[in-house]
Design a protein around this motif. Structure first.
Motif, mmCIF file in Angstrom:
data_model
loop_
_atom_site.group_PDB
_atom_site.id
_atom_site.type_symbol
_atom_site.label_atom_id
_atom_site.label_comp_id
_atom_site.label_asym_id
_atom_site.label_seq_id
_atom_site.Cartn_x
_atom_site.Cartn_y
_atom_site.Cartn_z
ATOM 1 N N LEU A 87 0.716 -1.281 0.030
ATOM 2 C CA LEU A 87 -0.017 0.181 0.042
ATOM 3 C C LEU A 87 0.835 1.327 -0.044
ATOM 4 O O LEU A 87 0.458 2.409 -0.602
ATOM 5 N N VAL A 88 2.198 1.237 0.613
ATOM 6 C CA VAL A 88 2.953 2.473 0.568
ATOM 7 C C VAL A 88 3.433 2.376 -0.733
ATOM 8 O O VAL A 88 3.510 3.798 -1.153
ATOM 9 N N VAL A 89 3.531 1.455 -1.515
ATOM 10 C CA VAL A 89 4.022 1.633 -3.045
ATOM 11 C C VAL A 89 2.965 2.175 -3.733
ATOM 12 O O VAL A 89 3.051 3.075 -4.583
ATOM 13 N N THR A 90 1.580 1.562 -3.215
ATOM 14 C CA THR A 90 0.631 1.994 -4.066
ATOM 15 C C THR A 90 0.579 3.566 -4.048
ATOM 16 O O THR A 90 0.141 4.404 -4.845
ATOM 17 N N GLY A 91 0.296 4.195 -2.633
ATOM 18 C CA GLY A 91 0.243 5.573 -2.552
ATOM 19 C C GLY A 91 1.368 6.295 -3.355
ATOM 20 O O GLY A 91 1.101 7.542 -3.493
ATOM 21 N N ALA A 92 2.612 5.652 -3.071
ATOM 22 C CA ALA A 92 3.903 6.457 -3.731
ATOM 23 C C ALA A 92 3.446 6.782 -5.175
ATOM 24 O O ALA A 92 3.752 7.765 -5.845
ATOM 25 N N VAL A 93 2.857 5.831 -5.995
ATOM 26 C CA VAL A 93 2.665 5.727 -7.444
ATOM 27 C C VAL A 93 1.692 6.911 -7.682
ATOM 28 O O VAL A 93 1.832 7.579 -8.482
ATOM 29 N N CYS A 94 0.634 6.760 -6.902
ATOM 30 C CA CYS A 94 -0.460 7.565 -7.370
ATOM 31 C C CYS A 94 0.019 9.204 -6.854
ATOM 32 O O CYS A 94 -0.363 10.122 -7.679
ATOM 33 N N PHE A 95 0.660 9.372 -5.646
ATOM 34 C CA PHE A 95 0.859 10.524 -5.204
ATOM 35 C C PHE A 95 2.013 11.248 -6.357
ATOM 36 O O PHE A 95 1.903 12.345 -6.718
ATOM 37 N N GLY A 96 2.971 10.260 -6.634
ATOM 38 C CA GLY A 96 3.962 10.867 -7.507
ATOM 39 C C GLY A 96 3.729 11.400 -8.710
ATOM 40 O O GLY A 96 4.044 12.448 -9.377
ATOM 41 N N VAL A 97 2.358 10.954 -9.252
ATOM 42 C CA VAL A 97 2.133 11.298 -10.699
ATOM 43 C C VAL A 97 0.966 12.319 -10.577
ATOM 44 O O VAL A 97 0.481 12.771 -11.718
ATOM 45 N N SER A 98 0.475 12.515 -9.479
ATOM 46 C CA SER A 98 -0.635 13.354 -9.470
ATOM 47 C C SER A 98 -0.565 14.634 -8.769
ATOM 48 O O SER A 98 -1.090 15.901 -9.060
ATOM 49 N N TYR A 99 0.231 14.862 -7.708
ATOM 50 C CA TYR A 99 0.112 15.788 -6.621
ATOM 51 C C TYR A 99 0.872 17.240 -7.489
ATOM 52 O O TYR A 99 0.117 18.173 -7.248
ATOM 53 N N TRP A 100 1.968 16.962 -7.872
ATOM 54 C CA TRP A 100 2.831 17.976 -8.514
ATOM 55 C C TRP A 100 1.807 18.334 -10.082
ATOM 56 O O TRP A 100 1.997 19.370 -10.674
ATOM 57 N N THR A 101 1.471 17.089 -10.784
ATOM 58 C CA THR A 101 0.662 17.585 -12.066
ATOM 59 C C THR A 101 -0.480 18.498 -11.743
ATOM 60 O O THR A 101 -0.746 19.372 -12.625
ATOM 61 N N ALA A 102 -1.215 18.373 -10.670
ATOM 62 C CA ALA A 102 -2.205 19.103 -10.324
ATOM 63 C C ALA A 102 -1.784 20.704 -9.899
ATOM 64 O O ALA A 102 -2.637 21.478 -9.992
ATOM 65 N N GLY A 103 -0.686 20.685 -9.453
ATOM 66 C CA GLY A 103 -0.137 22.129 -9.189
ATOM 67 C C GLY A 103 -0.319 22.467 -7.765
ATOM 68 O O GLY A 103 -0.581 23.494 -7.696
#
Length: 1477
Positions: free
Chosen positions: A1272-1288
């Motif tokens: 789940l940590v890996v799952t969260g890291a994947v989602c966070f990494g491609v969305s957080y900064w993309t959304a600004g």
């Protein structure tokens, strides 16, 4: 009948199939040559007068018919109709109440005669195969998957250089090698061989099922038609597999009538209706297979009580015969049947082959001599090579002539199979065994040089010439054409037209719903509850500016909930895939017809839910009170619900597993909710995703609902809904509404203007939107139909072994045989076990007056009736009886496995009550082979040894014993093979699973063993090895009881005592068997049974005597009553009393010193270590589950990031930030639904192992929770990494870290919630019904869809603080909005005029003084003021009554909710640690 003449050298089938079994059970067993007309002639015998044979034959025929009428009655249509009506109305056995016996042969001959008179043709299609070779991939073509290897393979695949390299796919091998033979119409071929010899493959290929294999060479023709052309007649050659796959909630009658509805021919006997045809066939088949008494019984499965295992096997055979195929291939058809039922079944096939000219090819394990003699030909395979093909009467002599010897009382099938086993075969005296062919190549070569092979070639040539001359395929094609009903295309493989198929399937769908009323009622109940919750949340929506927005939220919430309910249909959509594949192979119906029926069955179900929801929610929410508006609301929600169900079903139609389908469906759900027009308005959608809005059913549904609601409504702007506000702002000319849609200076706006200003919708678009939903529904129905027709997602039970990397053995090494356990090795293994001292303990197990009753509709049913007996050290007891007699039930009761019903009686171990360690020190080999598919065979056995053997035994010693058991079970080569499962097609076979089940118990070194059909489905040598092994264990002191269905004479001799049951769970006999079974036989013979001949198998004899078999036949002697009044019964009771007295004395002397009983052999900490270790291996190898989640997270992250790409800092972007977080919650729903089937699978293995006291519930639940965390940590890291900064979003380290931490904890919470729900649900269907209720509940009260201040007090004071998502959203939202400086875009500015002579700053001075948020863009303007509602994100946060200072408090509270979920999961796991049985 087959009128083709046989070559003179071959015995005719009439000569070879008569045998010593002349005692009728289910069918009359007259000489089937009687109906052949003999030429008139005279016979002169020594000492006899001349006899005119023609007259004698005629007189004999007359006497025969009189006898038949006496035994079975003339089977007229009237009789059949009466009998079938009696059966289907709950009668016992048709016309058998009067003592008549059903005569299958007479029935069929009358039917064939009537059919010929009507002009209905036959299907005389023999099979010829020449140089048949089947090539398969070796086990080294692939290895067991794991996360690392899969990642490396993906990286390699992305390397462009690898695209041009030739990849090694492993070593191919011949599953079947150069086979040639012929099976004529009306003939029966028995295929014999050890497991792995290719018997199943041969049957599949002859049934024209070729997709599973890499290549097939050679020629196969059916009545002269090549296999490639015979695809159009695929339902005329069928393969019936070993496993029994049925809908468990249907009754026998419902299942058979459905099958026949799809197979009722168009041309029938004169004046015979379709219903009468079905009644006749049901009458015949249920009588043939002894299912008349079970006609209204649920089929059942391992979880749902219904037919017994043997009865379910008969149900499988019965269903296959409804297909009315010309060529039937039966694979292990007698598995699970008792000896009498197996013989009756084979007799039935014999008669059907004779009278209907069916071509029958069967592979039976442990076929009896009587069964063997009913066949015409036999083929013996050894590692894919044909070492004999010819008449059954010749086979034994052929191998004896080769140099082999057959032991006395060994059946011919066992001898023929044993010849291929180096450890079993014996040589004739005086023969040099080195000169006798011994491996498959040599034996094949010897056969090809023999006269038998020459005769075979001649027979093939003669038959080919005959079919060339007679052209039977022409009559066959005409018959098939005649069978097609009106409206059925001539080119289709189906019998009835599409509409008739759909009608039959619709009826079955409603029957399935009726059989699962709890799910239907539960879903409706939850819908009503949810509707009331929604209604009270949005109760009496106000007609003001805020009410306009909340109306949209209420409508969106309704669609979201119904979408989640549609998602809950996904498990049902994937239900019965293997049944669908089986019925497709039987050519019963189009897969698309199956889907259409499901769609139609959805309509009343969905309509019922929608009406219940609408009535409860619509009026209480205060939506527009207009009959037309309410009707449009219901229709729109109804159509949208149907459409979304089809969308999610499409995911199931194209995905191979539930995991993949669930991931795909959740991605669709996220896209549908994001692009429905409410969360993101069309003008805010980015061009790369805006197309989703136009193909989204929810967007059209929401548009129609919001237009329907807003038409004719006016919304005044009151209080703070108009700016500026305050005591002095009373002139409406200088104020404006904060909501869009105001026209003119009046502080009011109407619904259509609001729609246009906010969403860009026109009221005229409502009708076209509803029509669009309908069109999308039709489109997705068509896409589902196409997918189901074109995509084959089921392997059909064919399994391919997969090994650890580098551990795959060489496949089908035909020159040497894998080492197997011989008698000396068996004894050594057993001796080693006894040396440990575990077995020679003097353990005596007794039971007395055992009764077991279960609740049934209308009362109780007694399944066991006053059964008593014992197992003493050194004794091996056989438990026998007909199918359904209660054998498995008795073992379940004795092994303490029953959790339902009422058990009464006295059970003692060594004279004492059973202690807490009873389940651990006893081994129970159950019928169901339940194993963790992600383990290898060796890993599973080692785990059992580690957890069950005493903790003081060194680990290496446990491992060494595992290797000995592997060797004994002939599974050494399979040690590193994945167990796998049948549905995926990867893993060990059914037969190998049975061996593993036995091995799992043996490695625990139990002191007492129960074995439920341990030899069922095994070949003779494997059965012999197992019985020999447990015999040695018994000799060393272990008490054993073993149910056995089809024991050969040799196997039966190994048992000391017999407990024989009859239907109703009544004892027929319990006593010694004796040498040559004499003690047992004497009991039956002196109490009225016929004398047992020396040639008969005593085990088969006693079953026939008591009336076992498919007829549930009647005996002149009431054997249960006879036993109750016998001297043997009195002796048993006296012996039990003696055992109790002597054991009690010993127990009293030792009880004070014996407090060593432990529930588990190891400590909780050790259990946790081993279970956690295994759970990690399971997760590491489950690439579908974990990579599916990773990819899901990647997609959701990218989708969310680019949906809200580089958000600005305007007021609408503040809302988009919240919806960005809200969308991430949907990923949690995906994680919940994915965790549940995984939890339920592991729980099934836990329950099986807990029943044997491997480990407790705490190690299980802790292991499964902790194992999930790193993934789940890996799952969260994947989602966070491609969305957080993309959304600004905020790029500071502390804000980003908090967001990631909170998000990971949220995933922990989601999985634990899924596990908690799964822990109290019996199956995934129930969980899928509960999920939308809980998830929508959490989302509804989190404060986003309706702000806290807008909630009614009832919910706000208790539900809002108790909602975990409220703390999650407060933490997320305050984290991303705190200190954000707002810069309004032009479209977000609110414009109002200033009074003359005042600047905007002067006019709004009082407005800002009272604490109003926002700022003025042009404070110096004296005409129009541009006002931005918020100056900072903090002001926006204040509208939710949230605080940035509470972030870490919220994290802590949310962690507490996670721990609470775990506690709930632990509690329900404990409560339901034992399955209902």
């Amino acid at each position: 009948m087959d009128n083709l003449s046989h070559p003179p050298q071959y015995s005719s089938k009439e000569e070879v199939r008569t045998g010593p079994s002349q005692h009728p059970v289910a069918v009359a067993d007259e000489d089937t040559t009687l109906h052949k007309q003999q030429p008139p002639q005279s016979v002169v015998g020594s000492g006899h007068q001349d006899v005119e044979v023609e007259t004698g034959v005629q007189e004999f025929h007359n006497a025969e018919m009189d006898l038949r009428r006496t035994l079975s009655g003339h089977v007229s249509t009237k009789t059949i109709k009466s009998a079938t009506m009696d059966i289907e109305n709950g009668g016992t056995e048709g016309n058998n109440d009067g003592g008549d016996q059903f005569d299958l042969k007479d029935f069929l001959e009358n039917s064939v005669r009537s059919a010929k008179e009507t002009g209905i043709g036959g299907k005389r299609m023999g099979v010829v195969f020449k140089s048949l070779t089947v090539i398969g991939e070796g086990a080294d073509a692939s290895s067991i998957d794991n996360l690392v290897d899969t990642a490396l393979n993906v990286i390699k695949a992305l390397n462009p250089l690898s695209w041009f390299r030739k990849q090694s796919k492993g070593t191919d091998f011949d599953i079947l090698h150069d086979l040639s033979g012929v099976v004529k119409d009306g003939e029966m071929l028995l295929v014999l061989g050890r497991p792995g010899s290719g018997c199943s493959t041969f049957l599949r290929v002859l049934a024209n099922e070729r997709k599973s294999y890499k290549a097939i060479e050679g020629v196969v023709t059916y009545g002269g038609v090549p296999a490639s052309d015979f695809d159009r007649y695929s339902g005329e050659t069928i393969y019936t597999a070993e496993e029994d796959v049925h809908f468990p909630t249907l009754t026998v009658k419902q299942s058979l009538h459905f099958a026949l509805k799809t197979k009722t021919p168009g041309k029938r006997l004169p004046e015979q209706t379709q219903q009468e045809f079905r009644r006749r066939l049901v009458y015949m088949l249920t009588n043939m297979f002894g299912l008349t008494k079970q006609i209204d019984t649920l089929v059942g499965n391992e979880w749902i009580r219904g037919l017994s295992g043997g009865e379910r096997k008969r149900m499988t055979l019965t269903e296959a015969l409804t297909a009315r195929a010309a060529i039937n291939c039966w694979d292990g058809g007698t598995r699970g049947l008792d000896a009498a039922s197996a013989l009756d079944y084979t007799r039935g096939l014999r008669i059907m082959s004779d009278t209907l000219d069916k071509t029958t090819i069967a592979s039976f394990y442990q076929a009896s001599e009587d069964m063997y003699k009913l066949f015409d030909k036999v083929m013996v395979l050894d590692k894919g090579r044909m070492i004999y093909f010819g008449p059954v009467a010749r086979a034994k002599d052929y191998f004896i002539d080769m140099g082999y010897a057959c032991e006395s009382r060994k059946s011919t099938p066992d001898f023929l199979t044993g010849v291929t086993n180096p450890q079993e075969r014996q040589y004739r005296e005086g023969v040099d065994k080195f000169s006798v062919p011994s491996n498959p190549i040599e034996m094949e070569a010897h056969f090809r040089k023999s006269d038998d092979y020459k005769l075979l070639k001649e027979d093939i040539t003669a038959y080919e010439a005959k079919i060339e001359h007679e052209q039977p395929h022409k009559e066959f094609r005409e018959t098939v054409k005649q069978a097609k009903t009106k409206g059925t295309r001539a080119s289709t493989i189906y019998t009835v037209n599409f509409l008739q198929q759909v009608k039959a399937l619709i009826a079955r769908e409603f029957q399935l719903m009726a059989g699962d009323k709890a799910a239907v009622v539960g879903k409706l109940f939850l819908t009503i509850i949810k509707a009331f919750i929604y209604a009270t949340i949005y109760i009496n929506l106000p007609l003001n500016a805020n009410g306009a927005f909340v109306r949209g939220a209420a409508l969106f919430s309704s669609l979201m909930f119904l979408s989640l309910m549609s998602l809950s249909e996904l498990p049902n959509a994937m239900r019965g895939r293997r049944i669908l594949a089986k019925h497709k192979s039987y050519a019963m119906y189009y897969p698309s017809a199956y889907h259409i029926a499901a769609v139609i069955a959805d309509i009343p179900n969905t309509l019922m839910q929608v009406i219940a929801f609408s009535i409860c929610a619509y009026f209480l929410e205060g939506l527009r009170l207009d009959a037309g508006a309410f009707f449009i609301f219901v229709v729109t929600v109804f159509l949208t619900g149907l459409c979304m169900t089809e969308v999610f079903r499409l995911a199931g139609s194209v995905c191979k597993s539930y995991f993949a389908a669930s991931q795909c469906a959740n991605i669709i759900l996220i896209g549908s909710l994001a692009y429905n027009g409410f969360l993101i308005h069309v003008d805010k959608m980015h061009p790369w995703f805006v197309w989703l809005f136009y193909i989204n059913p929810l967007s059209y549904g929401f548009k129609a609902l919001i237009i329907n609601e807003m038409k004719g409504l006016n919304f005044p702007c009151e209080g703070t809904e108009a700016v500026p506000f305050g005591p002095s702002y009373t002139n409406e000319l200088y104020r404006t509404c904060t909501s869009k849609g105001q026209v003119g200076t009046e502080l009011i706006f109407d619904g259509p203007a609001y729609l246009q200003g906010t969403f860009g919708y026109e009221t005229s678009e409502m009708g076209i939107s509803i029509f669009a939903v309908f069109c999308l529904w039709i489109l997705f129905i068509l896409l589902n139909c196409i997918a189901m027709e074109k995509i084959d997602l089921v392997e059909g039970g064919y399994t391919r072994q997969v090994y650890l990397k580098g551990k795959a053995p060489k496949q089908n090494d035909i020159t040497t045989d894998a080492p197997t356990a011989d008698a000396a090795q068996l004894e050594a293994a057993a001796d080693d076990s006894s040396d440990n001292g575990d077995f020679a303990t003097g353990t005596t197990f007794t039971w007395q007056d055992m009764n077991y009753t279960v609740p049934v509709k209308g009362g109780e049913r007694q399944l066991l009736n006053n059964i008593e007996g014992w197992i003493k050290p050194g004794q091996m007891t056989a438990l026998m009886g007909s199918s359904g007699a209660g054998k498995t039930t008795l073992l379940d009761v004795l092994a303490k496995r029953k959790t339902m019903g009422k058990v009464e009686g006295k059970v003692f171990l060594n004279g004492q009550d059973l202690k807490v360690d009873f389940e651990r020190i006893t081994g129970y080999v159950e019928q169901m082979d339940i194993h963790n598919p992600m383990q290898t065979v060796r890993e599973a056995l080692r785990f059992s040894a580690l957890m069950r053997q005493d903790a003081s035994v060194p680990i290496q010693e446990k491992y060494d014993y595992v290797e000995k058991v592997l060797d004994m079970m002939e599974m050494t080569q399979l040690g590193d093979a994945l167990i796998g499962d049948l549905e995926s097609g990867r893993g060990i076979s059914i037969e190998e699973r049975k061996r593993l089940t036995i091995g799992m118990e043996l490695v625990g070194k139990p002191r007492l063993m129960y074995l439920d059909e341990p030899t069922s489905g095994l070949d003779a040598q494997s059965s012999y090895n197992i019985i020999k092994f447990i015999r040695k264990l018994a000799d060393h002191g272990m008490p054993l009881v073993c149910t056995i269905h089809q024991p050969s004479s040799i196997l039966f001799e190994h048992f000391d005592r017999l407990l024989l049951l009859q239907r109703g769970g009544k004892t027929v006999y319990f006593g010694d068997i004796g040498k040559d079974s004499r003690v047992m036989l004497d009991y039956f013979e002196r109490n009225g049974a016929r004398t047992c001949s020396k040639e008969e198998n005593p085990a088969e004899y006693i079953l026939q005597v008591i009336g076992a078999g498919t007829s549930g036949g009647k005996s002149k002697v009431d054997w249960s009553e006879t036993w109750q009044h016998s001297n043997e019964k009195a002796a048993v009771t006296a012996e039990l009393d003696n055992i109790a007295k002597s054991s009690s004395a010993v127990a009293n002397a030792t009880s004070s010193n014996d407090d060593s009983a432990k529930e588990f052999s190891t400590s909780t900490l050790y259990q946790l270590k081993q279970v956690y270790k295994r759970m990690n291996v399971t997760w590491f190898r489950d690439t579908t589950y974990n990579y599916g989640r990773f990819l899901n997270a990647l997609f959701v992250g990218l989708f969310n990031g680019f949906t809200f790409y580089q958000l600005e800092k305007s007021t609408s972007d503040l809302t988009s930030r919240i919806f960005f977080i809200f969308q991430l919650l949907i990923l949690g729903n995906s994680v919940i639904t994915l965790a549940q089937p995984q939890f339920m699978q592991q729980r099934a293995y836990f329950r099986r192992e807990y029943a044997s006291k491997f480990y407790g519930f705490i190690p299980f639940i802790v292991s499964i929770v902790v194992t999930e965390l790193p993934y789940l940590v890996v799952t969260g890291a994947v989602c966070f990494g491609v969305s957080y900064w993309t959304a600004g979003l905020d790029t500071t380290a502390e804000r980003g870290f908090y967001f990631f931490l909170m998000f990971v904890v949220y995933l922990f919470f989601a999985v634990s919630l899924g596990q908690a729900v799964a822990a109290f649900c019996a199956n995934i269907v129930q969980a899928s019904i509960v999920n939308p209720f809980i998830f929508s509940f959490l989302v509804l009260f989190c404060g986003v869809l309706i702000p806290p201040q807008a909630m009614i007090r009832f919910w706000k004071v208790w539900m809002y603080p108790l909602d975990p998502y409220r703390y999650l959203m407060e933490g997320f939202v305050t984290n991303v909005l705190h200190d954000v400086t707002v810069t309004c875009s032009d479209e977000d500015l609110i414009h109002f005029k200033t009074p003359p002579g005042q600047s905007c700053f002067e006019y709004t001075k009082e407005f800002f003084a009272i604490g109003a948020p926002g700022y003025l863009v042009n404070p110096n303007s004296t005409t129009t003021c541009d006002y931005c509602q918020f100056a900072t994100g903090n002001e926006y946060i204040d509208t939710f009554e949230w605080s940035f200072d509470n972030r870490y408090r919220n994290l802590g509270i949310f962690l507490c909710f996670w721990i609470f979920n775990i506690v709930v999961a632990v509690g329900f796991t404990y409560l339901f640690r034992k399955p209902k049985r």
